[in-house]
Design a protein around this motif. Structure first.
Motif, PDB file in Angstrom:
ATOM      1  N   UNK A  98       0.888  -1.279  -0.047  1.00  0.00           N
ATOM      2  CA  UNK A  98      -0.087   0.041  -0.022  1.00  0.00           C
ATOM      3  C   UNK A  98       0.977   1.272   0.025  1.00  0.00           C
ATOM      4  N   UNK A  99       1.870   1.260   0.647  1.00  0.00           N
ATOM      5  CA  UNK A  99       2.829   2.371   0.682  1.00  0.00           C
ATOM      6  C   UNK A  99       3.441   2.663  -0.588  1.00  0.00           C
ATOM      7  N   UNK A 100       3.871   1.539  -1.245  1.00  0.00           N
ATOM      8  CA  UNK A 100       4.479   1.635  -2.688  1.00  0.00           C
ATOM      9  C   UNK A 100       3.625   2.457  -3.471  1.00  0.00           C
ATOM     10  N   UNK A 101       2.153   1.826  -3.551  1.00  0.00           N
ATOM     11  CA  UNK A 101       1.309   2.269  -4.490  1.00  0.00           C
ATOM     12  C   UNK A 101       1.120   3.966  -4.060  1.00  0.00           C
ATOM     13  N   UNK A 102       0.965   4.326  -2.908  1.00  0.00           N
ATOM     14  CA  UNK A 102       0.582   5.486  -2.423  1.00  0.00           C
ATOM     15  C   UNK A 102       1.693   6.632  -2.631  1.00  0.00           C
ATOM     16  N   UNK A 103       3.011   6.007  -2.566  1.00  0.00           N
ATOM     17  CA  UNK A 103       4.109   6.990  -2.736  1.00  0.00           C
ATOM     18  C   UNK A 103       4.286   7.092  -4.326  1.00  0.00           C
ATOM     19  N   UNK A 104       4.140   6.484  -5.043  1.00  0.00           N
ATOM     20  CA  UNK A 104       4.578   6.411  -6.336  1.00  0.00           C
ATOM     21  C   UNK A 104       3.981   7.529  -7.070  1.00  0.00           C
ATOM     22  N   UNK A 105       4.603   8.502  -7.776  1.00  0.00           N
ATOM     23  CA  UNK A 105       4.104   9.575  -8.385  1.00  0.00           C
ATOM     24  C   UNK A 105       2.759   9.280  -9.396  1.00  0.00           C
ATOM     25  N   UNK A 106       2.123  10.295  -9.595  1.00  0.00           N
ATOM     26  CA  UNK A 106       0.751   9.934 -10.314  1.00  0.00           C
ATOM     27  C   UNK A 106       0.876   9.753 -11.768  1.00  0.00           C
ATOM     28  N   UNK A 107       2.031  10.000 -12.195  1.00  0.00           N
ATOM     29  CA  UNK A 107       2.234   9.763 -13.732  1.00  0.00           C
ATOM     30  C   UNK A 107       2.886   8.336 -13.677  1.00  0.00           C
ATOM     31  N   UNK A 108       3.080   7.616 -12.719  1.00  0.00           N
ATOM     32  CA  UNK A 108       3.608   6.445 -12.604  1.00  0.00           C
ATOM     33  C   UNK A 108       2.393   5.295 -12.396  1.00  0.00           C
ATOM     34  N   UNK A 109       1.533   5.825 -11.366  1.00  0.00           N
ATOM     35  CA  UNK A 109       0.491   5.001 -11.083  1.00  0.00           C
ATOM     36  C   UNK A 109      -1.043   5.729 -11.600  1.00  0.00           C
ATOM     37  N   UNK A 110      -1.134   5.275 -12.556  1.00  0.00           N
ATOM     38  CA  UNK A 110      -2.630   5.905 -13.076  1.00  0.00           C
ATOM     39  C   UNK A 110      -3.580   4.701 -12.678  1.00  0.00           C
ATOM     40  N   UNK A 111      -4.907   5.040 -13.296  1.00  0.00           N
ATOM     41  CA  UNK A 111      -5.849   4.139 -12.754  1.00  0.00           C
ATOM     42  C   UNK A 111      -5.683   2.553 -13.537  1.00  0.00           C
ATOM     43  N   UNK A 112      -5.304   2.818 -14.694  1.00  0.00           N
ATOM     44  CA  UNK A 112      -4.805   1.473 -15.469  1.00  0.00           C
ATOM     45  C   UNK A 112      -3.571   0.776 -14.805  1.00  0.00           C
ATOM     46  N   UNK A 113      -2.704   1.594 -14.472  1.00  0.00           N
ATOM     47  CA  UNK A 113      -1.547   0.958 -13.803  1.00  0.00           C
ATOM     48  C   UNK A 113      -1.575   0.448 -12.410  1.00  0.00           C
ATOM     49  N   UNK A 114      -2.653   1.094 -11.844  1.00  0.00           N
ATOM     50  CA  UNK A 114      -2.938   0.565 -10.489  1.00  0.00           C
ATOM     51  C   UNK A 114      -3.412  -0.580 -10.546  1.00  0.00           C
ATOM     52  N   UNK A 115      -4.525  -0.952 -11.543  1.00  0.00           N
ATOM     53  CA  UNK A 115      -5.227  -2.039 -11.833  1.00  0.00           C
ATOM     54  C   UNK A 115      -4.300  -3.242 -12.215  1.00  0.00           C
ATOM     55  N   UNK A 116      -3.513  -3.033 -12.958  1.00  0.00           N
ATOM     56  CA  UNK A 116      -2.597  -3.926 -13.468  1.00  0.00           C
ATOM     57  C   UNK A 116      -1.431  -4.451 -12.369  1.00  0.00           C
ATOM     58  N   UNK A 117      -1.166  -3.520 -11.563  1.00  0.00           N
ATOM     59  CA  UNK A 117      -0.128  -3.825 -10.311  1.00  0.00           C
ATOM     60  C   UNK A 117      -0.870  -4.757  -9.606  1.00  0.00           C
ATOM     61  N   UNK A 118      -2.240  -4.437  -9.271  1.00  0.00           N
ATOM     62  CA  UNK A 118      -2.727  -5.257  -8.238  1.00  0.00           C
ATOM     63  C   UNK A 118      -3.071  -6.591  -8.826  1.00  0.00           C
TER      64      UNK A 118
END
Length: 516
Positions: free
Chosen positions: A196-216
């Protein structure tokens, strides 16, 4: 790497003072050891080592006790010292202060003091050895292997993925013959919060909605036998008539994603699932109601609710918890543009209720409204949603605890019980009709997204708004805005996004396995 001449056979580091020995040569190729010591009782001058530390002391002919006595004042809770040259296999041994041995659950603090002391102490020892560039560290269970593992895993985490110079990566293991099952459980709890910390800390241009879903989806890959992942796109969201969710996402060029996770941990398929819902705004500019620029960068973590919910389900799968869980995460950005929702616009939620959007920066409750409506279609055992929802929650409780608004005494008791164990506390807040009347006062629609008095009781009116989309008997809203980040309040977390309350959600889900 440190290159040192031969010095005294045993040396000690206390606070910032260092005395080095020859054993420090090539430290990063060898192992370090973290051991615990309790505060002395009364007039007793002997150090009270943990059982593991006593056993180690025996292997070095009592040198640990001897050098601890002459190294300075007795170690207090949170203190630490490093000794060099005590043991051939461990060139560095970190002694950490655990506080009083008989510490237990403290009603005033709503946590288990002993567990918190262990987490804080072990994390400090691991960090000291990490600073010496040791790559392998063995850790004393300190009488509670799970808490010890959590302290080690949480304390060593630092988001440096995008830096050229990174912290030494440290592998940890339990030292001695402690409870390996509890240690492994603690590792998984810690790694879950770190996700959760990794996802929250990452810049928004690295964790977009699509990237978030793919990461999970990638994180769930090892558990495909009991986990299903559905990544719903805009067409599906439109079919579901989630007008409130779409009203937030339409200002951004990033497409929204409705992430749906199904964890089937119970062979009895008739067991009603626990529903976890997380707010997933991967960047919140405020929309047309633009936020001030100062501190806006932290809004990359406005998907903290989704991060903690998804990370807790990943952890539940890793632990093979015998419970069924469904996770929902509406993911989008909240951006200003010519397509964005304007203050005063009226949108229609999935359940048909109309909402006057007087402030586009109160967007989290809009996407959660549709997700909560959808959650009811699964006939859930209970619904728990988590969201970095209101600055008012931070004002009310700060970082001390997550605010909980719930219509169920049973659900509150389960959440509170879990938080006492994890030390990641929760505190119950009111759901009075007083607040409901404020959000149902709207000249243009059924509801207003900021309430009649926008600056008064903001966390409470936000919860009252969500309650308008809930019919379940057991529902809780966790406002995690105040615990989103850590400065120095939680000693076993470095400065940055906290990933709270992932461990509490996992412990809560685990507790349900014993409930009828």
């Amino acid at each position: 790497m440190l290159h040192l001449r031969r010095a005294i056979p045993i040396a000690v580091r206390t606070n910032t003072c260092r005395f080095f020995s020859a054993s420090q040569a090539k430290l990063n190729a060898r192992k370090g050891l973290v051991l615990g010591v309790y505060e002395k009782d009364g007039e007793d001058s002997n150090p009270h080592l943990t059982d593991t530390a006593v056993a180690f002391d025996g292997t070095v002919s009592g040198k640990l006790s001897e050098v601890l006595k002459i190294s300075g004042p007795p170690l207090k809770k949170g203190g630490n010292r490093i000794f060099y040259g005590l043991h051939e296999d461990f060139p560095c041994v970190a002694l950490v202060g655990l506080g009083k041995k008989d510490a237990g659950v403290c009603g005033a603090e709503s946590w288990d003091t002993c567990k918190e002391n262990i987490r804080a102490a072990v994390s400090s020892g691991c960090r000291l050895l990490q600073d010496l560039e040791l790559a392998h560290v063995e850790v004393d269970s300190c009488g509670d292997a799970q808490s010890s593992a959590e302290g080690a895993i949480l304390g060593l985490f630092q988001y440096d993925q995008l830096k050229s110079k990174k912290k030494t990566k440290v592998t940890t293991r339990l030292h001695g013959s402690g409870d390996m099952e509890a240690w492994h459980k603690g590792v998984l709890y810690g790694e879950g919060q770190n996700l959760a910390r990794l996802l929250m800390e990452a810049p928004a241009n690295y964790i977009t909605p699509t990237v978030f879903a793919n990461t999970i989806e990638e994180q769930m890959a090892p558990y495909t036998d009991r986990v299903k992942v559905h990544k719903r796109g805009q067409a599906w969201i439109e079919e579901q008539e989630m007008g409130a969710f779409l009203s937030v996402s339409k200002g951004s060029d990033e497409p929204p994603v409705f992430l749906e996770l199904h964890y089937n941990g119970c062979p009895d398929h008739t067991q009603a699932p626990l529903l976890l819902v997380g707010k997933g705004v991967t960047f919140d500019s405020g929309g047309i109601s633009l936020k001030p620029p100062s501190g806006m960068d932290a809004m990359r973590a406005d998907m903290g609710g989704a991060a903690t919910v998804c990370a807790s389900i990943v952890t539940a799968a890793a632990l093979k918890l015998p419970v069924n869980i469904i996770g929902l995460a509406p993911l989008c950005e909240n951006m200003p543009s010519g397509k964005a929702t304007k203050p005063g616009d009226v949108v229609r939620a999935k359940n048909g209720k109309t909402i006057q959007v007087d402030n586009t920066d109160a967007e989290g409750r809009l996407i959660l409204a549709d997700a909560l409506c959808y959650a009811h279609t699964f006939n859930p055992r209970a619904i728990v949603n988590a969201a970095t929802l209101t600055g008012a929650m931070d004002v009310a409780l700060g970082s001390a605890a997550t605010g909980v608004f719930t219509n169920s005494d049973w659900l509150w008791q389960q959440l509170h019980k879990a938080s006492v164990v994890t030390g990641d506390r929760v505190w119950r807040m009111p759901l009075f009709q007083h607040y409901t009347k404020q959000v149902t006062h709207s000249p243009l629609a059924d509801l207003n997204n900021i309430g009649k008095y926008s600056r008064s009781g903001g966390a409470c009116t936000a919860a009252a708004f969500l309650k308008e989309f809930v019919t379940a008997r057991h529902w809780a809203h966790l406002d995690i805005a105040g615990v989103m980040s850590n400065k120095d309040e939680v000693p076993y977390l470095r400065k940055g996004m906290s990933g709270r309350p992932t461990r509490t959600l996992v412990e809560f889900a685990a507790g349900l396995t014993s409930q009828v």
